[in-house]
Motif scaffolding. Structure first.
Motif, PDB file in Angstrom:
ATOM      1  N   LEU A 104     -35.452  15.176  19.210  1.00 51.14           N
ATOM      2  CA  LEU A 104     -36.841  15.635  19.137  1.00 51.14           C
ATOM      3  C   LEU A 104     -37.430  15.858  20.528  1.00 51.14           C
ATOM      4  O   LEU A 104     -38.171  16.818  20.750  1.00 51.14           O
ATOM      5  CB  LEU A 104     -37.685  14.636  18.349  1.00 51.14           C
ATOM      6  CG  LEU A 104     -38.984  15.136  17.763  1.00 51.14           C
ATOM      7  CD1 LEU A 104     -38.767  16.341  16.875  1.00 51.14           C
ATOM      8  CD2 LEU A 104     -39.672  14.042  16.991  1.00 51.14           C
ATOM      9  N   PHE A 128     -44.845  18.987  19.154  1.00 51.72           N
ATOM     10  CA  PHE A 128     -43.505  19.110  18.611  1.00 51.72           C
ATOM     11  C   PHE A 128     -43.507  20.244  17.594  1.00 51.72           C
ATOM     12  O   PHE A 128     -44.407  20.329  16.762  1.00 51.72           O
ATOM     13  CB  PHE A 128     -43.078  17.795  17.943  1.00 51.72           C
ATOM     14  CG  PHE A 128     -43.084  16.647  18.893  1.00 51.72           C
ATOM     15  CD1 PHE A 128     -41.979  16.375  19.673  1.00 51.72           C
ATOM     16  CD2 PHE A 128     -44.209  15.850  19.034  1.00 51.72           C
ATOM     17  CE1 PHE A 128     -41.987  15.322  20.572  1.00 51.72           C
ATOM     18  CE2 PHE A 128     -44.223  14.797  19.933  1.00 51.72           C
ATOM     19  CZ  PHE A 128     -43.110  14.531  20.705  1.00 51.72           C
ATOM     20  N   VAL A 179     -39.683  18.800  13.226  1.00 55.28           N
ATOM     21  CA  VAL A 179     -40.078  17.601  12.486  1.00 55.28           C
ATOM     22  C   VAL A 179     -39.544  17.670  11.060  1.00 55.28           C
ATOM     23  O   VAL A 179     -39.025  16.683  10.533  1.00 55.28           O
ATOM     24  CB  VAL A 179     -41.612  17.413  12.506  1.00 55.28           C
ATOM     25  CG1 VAL A 179     -42.020  16.223  11.664  1.00 55.28           C
ATOM     26  CG2 VAL A 179     -42.110  17.261  13.937  1.00 55.28           C
ATOM     27  N   LEU A 186     -35.984  16.851  11.146  1.00 60.50           N
ATOM     28  CA  LEU A 186     -35.823  15.405  11.311  1.00 60.50           C
ATOM     29  C   LEU A 186     -35.940  14.703   9.961  1.00 60.50           C
ATOM     30  O   LEU A 186     -35.132  13.834   9.625  1.00 60.50           O
ATOM     31  CB  LEU A 186     -36.870  14.861  12.285  1.00 60.50           C
ATOM     32  CG  LEU A 186     -36.967  13.348  12.416  1.00 60.50           C
ATOM     33  CD1 LEU A 186     -35.683  12.776  13.002  1.00 60.50           C
ATOM     34  CD2 LEU A 186     -38.156  12.960  13.263  1.00 60.50           C
TER      35      LEU A 186
END
Length: 80
Positions: free
Chosen positions: A48, A61, A66, A69
């Motif tokens: 990240l 971000f 995300v 992730l």
């Protein structure tokens, strides 16, 4: 109709997320997320961190990172 995590996050946060928004999604305190990202000992934090961008002085971000992730795809991409 089922939505993907990316669709949901884009609708709620837009194309980028602040550290505070990331903490909400991860159900962590912002300070805890900040520490893990700074320590760079976790594989997800390293992945990240490599995608973070700065807007002014604030760290953002990409929302797609995300979502990756959350689905487990971010770490798999980093190890290939």
């Amino acid at each position: 109709m089922a939505t993907t995590p990316l669709d949901f996050l884009l609708q709620k946060y837009g194309p980028t997320m602040t550290l505070e928004e990331l903490a909400v999604v991860l159900k962590r305190k912002p300070g805890g997320v900040r520490v893990v990202l700074a320590m760079r000992t976790e594989e997800w934090a390293i992945s990240l961190n490599s995608r973070k961008i700065y807007i002014g002085r604030r760290v953002h971000f990409p929302t797609d990172a995300v979502a990756e992730l959350l689905t487990g795809d971010l770490i798999r991409k980093g190890t290939e």
